[in-house]
Write a protein that holds these residues in place. Structure first.
Motif, mmCIF file in Angstrom:
data_model
loop_
_atom_site.group_PDB
_atom_site.id
_atom_site.type_symbol
_atom_site.label_atom_id
_atom_site.label_comp_id
_atom_site.label_asym_id
_atom_site.label_seq_id
_atom_site.Cartn_x
_atom_site.Cartn_y
_atom_site.Cartn_z
ATOM 1 N N THR A 38 -23.129 -19.980 -64.018
ATOM 2 C CA THR A 38 -22.456 -19.908 -62.717
ATOM 3 C C THR A 38 -23.071 -20.848 -61.687
ATOM 4 O O THR A 38 -22.829 -20.695 -60.493
ATOM 5 C CB THR A 38 -22.505 -18.468 -62.170
ATOM 6 N N PRO A 42 -17.994 -19.900 -59.167
ATOM 7 C CA PRO A 42 -17.274 -18.980 -60.055
ATOM 8 C C PRO A 42 -16.604 -19.704 -61.218
ATOM 9 O O PRO A 42 -15.906 -20.699 -61.009
ATOM 10 C CB PRO A 42 -16.217 -18.359 -59.133
ATOM 11 N N LYS A 46 -13.195 -16.514 -64.995
ATOM 12 C CA LYS A 46 -13.343 -15.312 -64.182
ATOM 13 C C LYS A 46 -12.222 -15.209 -63.153
ATOM 14 O O LYS A 46 -11.662 -14.131 -62.922
ATOM 15 C CB LYS A 46 -14.712 -15.313 -63.491
ATOM 16 N N TYR A 264 -15.143 -14.289 -54.079
ATOM 17 C CA TYR A 264 -15.694 -13.865 -55.368
ATOM 18 C C TYR A 264 -17.074 -14.472 -55.604
ATOM 19 O O TYR A 264 -17.948 -13.837 -56.215
ATOM 20 C CB TYR A 264 -14.742 -14.263 -56.500
ATOM 21 N N GLN A 268 -20.326 -12.494 -56.970
ATOM 22 C CA GLN A 268 -21.024 -12.982 -58.148
ATOM 23 C C GLN A 268 -22.507 -13.217 -57.863
ATOM 24 O O GLN A 268 -23.384 -12.802 -58.633
ATOM 25 C CB GLN A 268 -20.377 -14.287 -58.605
ATOM 26 N N ASP A 276 -22.511 -11.225 -62.958
ATOM 27 C CA ASP A 276 -21.292 -10.692 -63.579
ATOM 28 C C ASP A 276 -20.819 -9.502 -62.751
ATOM 29 O O ASP A 276 -21.047 -8.344 -63.103
ATOM 30 C CB ASP A 276 -21.584 -10.266 -65.015
ATOM 31 N N GLU A 278 -18.218 -7.848 -62.248
ATOM 32 C CA GLU A 278 -17.385 -6.796 -62.837
ATOM 33 C C GLU A 278 -18.221 -5.668 -63.445
ATOM 34 O O GLU A 278 -17.692 -4.582 -63.724
ATOM 35 C CB GLU A 278 -16.456 -7.387 -63.900
#
Length: 384
Positions: A38, A42, A46, A264, A268, A276, A278
């Motif tokens: 990364t 991003p 993703k 985002y 991140q 990550d 999520e």
């Protein structure tokens, strides 16, 4: 009356959602990043997954209903319409608590702590830890008004928040914040408006002194290294928005995916997720937050708060004297800008709580709501 408080019912026109759908269907994707990590921002994959959910399965109306269910209001302070949530506890002796979000957050940062903080008994806690919550939206964010001229910095916002608490009839209250919310809350602490009994921060805006750098222990050296890494690798958004916010404003206003990627990147980089997000944040929760920037076209206006803060720093910045009002601090391990207890004690004359939870990052209330709620409870137990 200019000091009236009006109910606010959110009902986004379907035409706005249809326009968003058309824009999401017509995106021109960039090339894939040329690295397998990364470090360039991003990853395309993703954002493609985020947009796929945005287009199929995500339900804005569910978020809209949630916001309306909490009780939304607006009032005008210092010429600006301010949107806020006001959620009263079922406990009559609850302590009023003003909680301020940051960027790229929103009042939705607190979605999973509203229940535990207002109704602790229903969440395995004690009635004596209950709060009435006031969650205002920063000017230029969400459904608050956008400043039309310069000068709306965190000092002006803090003064407006003091008026808001007075207007709501609270003569004894506390304040909490992280990110820009930490700046507003710290400023409130220095202002010491009538009724403010103490503050809690999950981020502290500070610069270590040369002596602190020179005599740092091993943990403090790691804090300095993390702060340096943040400045070198993760703070591009900060530098752009502090110096040329209008340069990025066009992309934030015109492209929902451009806005989503800009936001985002922070989920991140500064969540406690190893890059990550999520792992700690649901896609729908991230999309709900992004929508509070997209729907009111608040990407450009929210970015300008960084420019305002930079101008304020040139005029003098934060007071250097220790904060006299009681303060609690929670240093979550994934927060990039941390300070030690001894560094905190040099800046807060009445440090009543210093917590170091095992997990959580910059978006602590959203990432680890149970730990965050317990930190807030602990910070104010001795002040009730």
């Amino acid at each position: 009356m200019t000091d009236s408080i009006e109910p606010f019912h959110l009902a986004v026109p379907q035409s706005d959602l249809d326009d968003l759908a058309r824009r999401l269907a017509a995106i021109r994707w960039p090339d894939r990043e040329t690295v397998d990590d990364t470090s360039q921002g991003p990853p395309v994959a993703k954002l493609q997954a985020l947009v796929a959910r945005w287009r199929e399965g995500y339900d804005w109306r569910a978020c809209e209903a949630m916001l309306n269910g909490w009780g939304q209001h607006r009032t005008t302070i210092d010429g600006l319409g301010i949107h806020f949530l006001h959620i009263r506890s079922p406990e009559p002796d609850a302590l009023p608590l003003l909680m301020t979000h940051g960027w790229p957050g929103s009042v939705l940062e607190f979605r999973d702590v509203i229940g535990p903080l207002t109704d602790p008994v229903a969440h395995g806690g004690e009635a004596s830890d209950a709060f009435h919550l006031v969650l205002p939206t920063l000017p230029g964010f969400g459904f608050s008004d956008k400043p039309m001229g310069p000068g709306c910095d965190i000092g002006r916002i803090a003064a407006a928040w003091a008026v808001l608490m007075q207007r709501l009839g609270y003569d004894r209250w506390a304040a909490q914040g992280g990110d820009w919310g930490a700046g507003v809350t710290t400023t409130l602490g220095h202002m010491a408006p009538p009724g403010l009994i103490g503050i809690h921060l999950n981020m502290v805006l500070f610069q270590p002194t040369e002596a602190e750098r020179a005599h740092a222990d091993a943990d403090e050296r790691q804090m300095l290294a993390d702060a340096a890494r943040y400045d070198e690798q993760f703070a591009g958004y900060f530098k752009v928005q502090s110096t040329r916010p209008q340069s990025v404003a066009f992309a934030l206003a015109d492209s929902p995916v451009g806005l989503a990627a800009w936001i985002y990147a922070l989920f991140q980089d500064v969540s406690d997720s190893g890059g990550d997000p999520e792992q700690v944040l649901a896609l729908d929760a991230m999309l709900d937050d992004i929508m509070l920037y997209w729907l009111p076209n608040a990407g450009p206006s929210s970015a300008r708060l960084y420019w305002e803060a930079a101008q304020a720093m040139r005029r003098g910045g934060f007071p250097l004297s220790p904060l006299e009002i009681p303060a609690g601090i929670s240093m979550f391990p994934g927060e990039q800008l941390r300070l030690s207890r001894r560094w905190a004690e040099a800046r807060f004359a009445k440090l009543v709580h210093f917590g170091e939870p095992e997990r959580g990052g910059h978006f602590a209330a959203l990432e680890q709501p149970a730990l965050f709620a317990e930190e807030v409870r602990g910070a104010f137990r001795s002040l009730r």
